[in-house]
Design a protein around this motif. Structure first.
Motif, PDB file in Angstrom:
ATOM      1  N   GLY A   1       0.827  -1.189   0.000  1.00 40.35           N
ATOM      2  CA  GLY A   1       0.000   0.000   0.000  1.00 40.35           C
ATOM      3  C   GLY A   1       0.868   1.247   0.000  1.00 40.35           C
ATOM      4  N   PRO A   2       0.279   2.409  -0.264  1.00 38.72           N
ATOM      5  CA  PRO A   2       1.039   3.661  -0.277  1.00 38.72           C
ATOM      6  C   PRO A   2       1.773   3.890   1.044  1.00 38.72           C
ATOM      7  CG  PRO A   2      -1.166   4.003  -1.176  1.00 38.72           C
ATOM      8  CD  PRO A   2      -1.148   2.619  -0.597  1.00 38.72           C
ATOM      9  N   GLY A   3       3.025   4.268   0.954  1.00 45.87           N
ATOM     10  CA  GLY A   3       3.805   4.635   2.124  1.00 45.87           C
ATOM     11  C   GLY A   3       4.483   3.502   2.846  1.00 45.87           C
ATOM     12  N   VAL A   4       4.338   2.264   2.378  1.00 46.05           N
ATOM     13  CA  VAL A   4       4.959   1.128   3.065  1.00 46.05           C
ATOM     14  C   VAL A   4       6.462   1.125   2.791  1.00 46.05           C
ATOM     15  CG1 VAL A   4       5.137  -1.383   3.143  1.00 46.05           C
ATOM     16  CG2 VAL A   4       2.887  -0.295   3.065  1.00 46.05           C
ATOM     17  N   ASP A   5       7.257   1.025   3.842  1.00 44.68           N
ATOM     18  CA  ASP A   5       8.705   0.965   3.663  1.00 44.68           C
ATOM     19  C   ASP A   5       9.364  -0.134   4.488  1.00 44.68           C
ATOM     20  OD1 ASP A   5       8.534   1.960   6.240  1.00 44.68           O
ATOM     21  OD2 ASP A   5       9.325   3.940   5.738  1.00 44.68           O
ATOM     22  N   LYS A   6       8.556  -0.894   5.237  1.00 43.84           N
ATOM     23  CA  LYS A   6       9.118  -1.914   6.126  1.00 43.84           C
ATOM     24  C   LYS A   6       9.307  -3.256   5.421  1.00 43.84           C
ATOM     25  CE  LYS A   6       8.326  -3.983  10.689  1.00 43.84           C
ATOM     26  NZ  LYS A   6       7.394  -4.083  11.852  1.00 43.84           N
ATOM     27  N   PHE A   7       8.500  -3.530   4.396  1.00 42.77           N
ATOM     28  CA  PHE A   7       8.547  -4.812   3.696  1.00 42.77           C
ATOM     29  C   PHE A   7       8.719  -4.595   2.201  1.00 42.77           C
ATOM     30  CE2 PHE A   7       6.022  -5.565   7.555  1.00 42.77           C
ATOM     31  CZ  PHE A   7       6.722  -6.623   8.110  1.00 42.77           C
ATOM     32  N   ALA A   8       9.136  -5.679   1.512  1.00 44.35           N
ATOM     33  CA  ALA A   8       9.322  -5.630   0.064  1.00 44.35           C
ATOM     34  C   ALA A   8       8.484  -6.718  -0.584  1.00 44.35           C
ATOM     35  CB  ALA A   8      10.795  -5.821  -0.292  1.00 44.35           C
ATOM     36  N   ILE A   9       8.070  -6.481  -1.813  1.00 44.77           N
ATOM     37  CA  ILE A   9       7.309  -7.489  -2.558  1.00 44.77           C
ATOM     38  C   ILE A   9       8.159  -8.755  -2.684  1.00 44.77           C
ATOM     39  CG2 ILE A   9       6.366  -8.070  -4.828  1.00 44.77           C
ATOM     40  CD1 ILE A   9       5.462  -5.179  -5.069  1.00 44.77           C
ATOM     41  N   GLY A  10       7.524  -9.885  -2.429  1.00 49.78           N
ATOM     42  CA  GLY A  10       8.209 -11.174  -2.486  1.00 49.78           C
ATOM     43  C   GLY A  10       8.818 -11.619  -1.174  1.00 49.78           C
ATOM     44  N   GLU A  11       8.808 -10.767  -0.159  1.00 48.68           N
ATOM     45  CA  GLU A  11       9.387 -11.121   1.143  1.00 48.68           C
ATOM     46  C   GLU A  11       8.492 -12.103   1.875  1.00 48.68           C
ATOM     47  OE1 GLU A  11      11.078  -8.734   5.100  1.00 48.68           O
ATOM     48  OE2 GLU A  11      10.320  -7.633   3.342  1.00 48.68           O
ATOM     49  N   ARG A  12       9.100 -13.118   2.460  1.00 49.33           N
ATOM     50  CA  ARG A  12       8.348 -14.093   3.261  1.00 49.33           C
ATOM     51  C   ARG A  12       8.019 -13.478   4.610  1.00 49.33           C
ATOM     52  NH1 ARG A  12      11.472 -18.571   4.743  1.00 49.33           N
ATOM     53  NH2 ARG A  12       9.613 -19.856   5.020  1.00 49.33           N
ATOM     54  N   VAL A  13       6.753 -13.580   4.994  1.00 44.50           N
ATOM     55  CA  VAL A  13       6.308 -12.962   6.237  1.00 44.50           C
ATOM     56  C   VAL A  13       5.342 -13.889   6.962  1.00 44.50           C
ATOM     57  CG1 VAL A  13       6.605 -10.566   5.479  1.00 44.50           C
ATOM     58  CG2 VAL A  13       4.432 -11.757   5.021  1.00 44.50           C
ATOM     59  N   VAL A  14       5.201 -13.635   8.265  1.00 46.01           N
ATOM     60  CA  VAL A  14       4.208 -14.318   9.092  1.00 46.01           C
ATOM     61  C   VAL A  14       3.555 -13.264   9.966  1.00 46.01           C
ATOM     62  CG1 VAL A  14       5.950 -14.882  10.855  1.00 46.01           C
ATOM     63  CG2 VAL A  14       3.803 -16.165  10.780  1.00 46.01           C
ATOM     64  N   GLY A  15       2.260 -13.438  10.214  1.00 47.16           N
ATOM     65  CA  GLY A  15       1.579 -12.430  11.003  1.00 47.16           C
ATOM     66  C   GLY A  15       0.362 -12.951  11.715  1.00 47.16           C
ATOM     67  N   ARG A  16      -0.199 -12.053  12.505  1.00 46.72           N
ATOM     68  CA  ARG A  16      -1.447 -12.320  13.236  1.00 46.72           C
ATOM     69  C   ARG A  16      -2.509 -11.397  12.641  1.00 46.72           C
ATOM     70  NH1 ARG A  16      -3.678 -11.492  18.730  1.00 46.72           N
ATOM     71  NH2 ARG A  16      -4.386 -13.509  19.506  1.00 46.72           N
ATOM     72  N   PHE A  17      -3.431 -11.987  11.900  1.00 43.29           N
ATOM     73  CA  PHE A  17      -4.378 -11.233  11.087  1.00 43.29           C
ATOM     74  C   PHE A  17      -5.684 -11.003  11.836  1.00 43.29           C
ATOM     75  CE2 PHE A  17      -1.268 -12.965   8.270  1.00 43.29           C
ATOM     76  CZ  PHE A  17      -1.146 -12.051   7.232  1.00 43.29           C
ATOM     77  N   LEU A  18      -5.578 -10.290  12.933  1.00 41.67           N
ATOM     78  CA  LEU A  18      -6.770  -9.946  13.717  1.00 41.67           C
ATOM     79  C   LEU A  18      -6.720  -8.450  14.002  1.00 41.67           C
ATOM     80  CD1 LEU A  18      -9.340 -10.714  15.208  1.00 41.67           C
ATOM     81  CD2 LEU A  18      -7.944 -11.254  17.226  1.00 41.67           C
ATOM     82  N   THR A  19      -7.347  -7.684  13.136  1.00 38.11           N
ATOM     83  CA  THR A  19      -7.434  -6.234  13.309  1.00 38.11           C
ATOM     84  C   THR A  19      -8.869  -5.817  13.008  1.00 38.11           C
ATOM     85  OG1 THR A  19      -6.779  -5.875  10.998  1.00 38.11           O
ATOM     86  CG2 THR A  19      -5.027  -5.831  12.646  1.00 38.11           C
ATOM     87  N   PRO A  20      -9.354  -4.783  13.678  1.00 44.17           N
ATOM     88  CA  PRO A  20     -10.724  -4.342  13.415  1.00 44.17           C
ATOM     89  C   PRO A  20     -10.834  -3.657  12.056  1.00 44.17           C
ATOM     90  CG  PRO A  20      -9.651  -2.921  15.036  1.00 44.17           C
ATOM     91  CD  PRO A  20      -8.718  -4.054  14.786  1.00 44.17           C
ATOM     92  N   PRO A  21     -11.960  -3.840  11.358  1.00 43.46           N
ATOM     93  CA  PRO A  21     -13.069  -4.718  11.740  1.00 43.46           C
ATOM     94  C   PRO A  21     -12.713  -6.183  11.555  1.00 43.46           C
ATOM     95  CG  PRO A  21     -13.469  -3.775   9.577  1.00 43.46           C
ATOM     96  CD  PRO A  21     -12.224  -3.124  10.081  1.00 43.46           C
ATOM     97  N   VAL A  22     -13.172  -7.022  12.487  1.00 47.69           N
ATOM     98  CA  VAL A  22     -12.915  -8.458  12.421  1.00 47.69           C
ATOM     99  C   VAL A  22     -13.619  -9.035  11.198  1.00 47.69           C
ATOM    100  CG1 VAL A  22     -13.215 -10.649  13.637  1.00 47.69           C
ATOM    101  CG2 VAL A  22     -12.725  -8.553  14.922  1.00 47.69           C
ATOM    102  N   GLY A  23     -12.957  -9.974  10.542  1.00 52.42           N
ATOM    103  CA  GLY A  23     -13.593 -10.607   9.396  1.00 52.42           C
ATOM    104  C   GLY A  23     -12.746 -10.619   8.156  1.00 52.42           C
ATOM    105  N   HIS A  24     -11.454 -10.323   8.327  1.00 59.72           N
ATOM    106  CA  HIS A  24     -10.533 -10.289   7.185  1.00 59.72           C
ATOM    107  C   HIS A  24      -9.309 -11.127   7.533  1.00 59.72           C
ATOM    108  CE1 HIS A  24     -12.941  -7.007   5.404  1.00 59.72           C
ATOM    109  NE2 HIS A  24     -13.129  -6.668   6.666  1.00 59.72           N
ATOM    110  N   GLY A  25      -9.580 -12.387   7.900  1.00 57.77           N
ATOM    111  CA  GLY A  25      -8.553 -13.234   8.478  1.00 57.77           C
ATOM    112  C   GLY A  25      -7.700 -13.988   7.492  1.00 57.77           C
TER     113      GLY A  25
END
Length: 311
Positions: free
Chosen positions: A73-97
């Motif tokens: 998304g616009p302004g992202v500088d922490k990650f790069a396309i193709g980078e392997r990542v792991v996360g916890r996908f629980l942010t409001p609104p709930v339902g986009h897991g």
């Protein structure tokens, strides 16, 4: 994209086609390859967070996931396309897991890079259960030589907790059926207690008449936990991850702890996955199933470790 959803609270999870999410400013879209299953997924589907957080329906389930960054998304500088990542996908609104082919998460959320050598399936199993176990050990400040009883040791949180408590120097007692005793020993348990043979409390009193220093209970009802607390020394520690602890009763005996609700953070997840990369912590994968079979494993009981959906 394919995703596992519920259309209202209490509905049966089902596989459905959903729009591919678009990342807004400061967010990334992850192409998911694996997603970890947790008991909390079923509770979310039942509406445990209703009134506490906003929800979108159809609600895509799943909190833990791993894959590669597909879109920034616009302004992202922490990650790069193709980078392997792991996360916890629980942010409001709930339902986009994470039980989906794609999911979006803020770059400053609980999202970290996956070190080389850590399989994606292992990474996906880590966030919720692993961080919960890590939080329990750190909150307790376990000292070498302390005796720690873990009730519910064979599940996801328990399997991590046995390892982390052992690393901290504890004498770990794990509750497990006899068929799982060897696995608990390999993870670091010094003793196992077969809860199908006799009440756990009776067995602990027989072998440790002076009590234990710490009780981690991941499964018991309030009454069962209250009974088990009798085996903890006055001034010891008790933690429940299912909100079964009577904190006033614990304080009356100068017992620390109570109910714990682990939120997790990127910093904690990064520290934990580095321990996996170093070989200090093993990710206990019990089963891997395809996303299409996912509705059948949500809410299942009796897992000997973590179940992971392959997407």
């Amino acid at each position: 994209m394919r995703a596992i959803v519920v259309r209202k609270f209490g509905a049966t999870p089902e596989l459905a086609e959903m729009p591919v999410p678009e990342p807004g400013p400061g967010a990334v879209r992850v192409q998911l390859e694996a997603a970890g299953v947790n008991p909390f997924d079923q509770r979310m589907a039942s509406g445990v967070l209703e009134g506490r957080l906003p929800h979108d329906f159809p609600m895509i389930l799943g909190m833990d996931g791993a894959g590669t960054v597909a879109t920034l998304g616009p302004g992202v500088d922490k990650f790069a396309i193709g980078e392997r990542v792991v996360g916890r996908f629980l942010t409001p609104p709930v339902g986009h897991g994470s039980f989906a082919e794609y999911a979006v998460l803020p770059e400053r959320g609980t999202l970290v890079s996956v070190p080389a050598g850590v399989p994606t399936v292992a990474a996906a199993a880590l966030p919720t259960a692993g961080i919960t176990a890590q939080d329990l050990v750190e909150a307790t400040r376990i000292q070498p030589g302390q005796t720690v009883l873990i009730v519910g040791a064979t599940g996801g949180v328990g399997s991590f907790l046995v390892q982390l408590a052992n690393i901290a120097g504890a004498h770990v007692i794990a509750t497990a059926r006899s068929s799982s005793a060897d696995r608990m020993t390999r993870l670091g348990a010094a003793e196992t207690v077969d809860y199908t043979v006799a009440p756990v409390g009776d067995q602990i009193v027989a072998t440790h008449p002076h009590g234990v220093d710490v009780l981690f209970d991941l499964v018991s009802s309030p009454k069962a936990l209250a009974d088990l607390t009798a085996v903890v020394r006055d001034g010891g520690t008790v933690y429940s991850t299912v909100f079964a602890a009577d904190e006033d009763a614990l304080r009356a005996r100068a017992i620390r702890g109570g109910n714990i609700d682990s939120k997790g953070s990127a910093l904690e997840l990064a520290r934990l996955i580095e321990r996996v990369a170093a070989g200090d912590v093993v990710v206990p994968i019990a089963a891997t199933v395809p996303l299409s079979a996912g509705p059948g494993v949500i809410g299942a009981t009796g897992a000997q470790g973590k179940t992971v959906l392959e997407i």
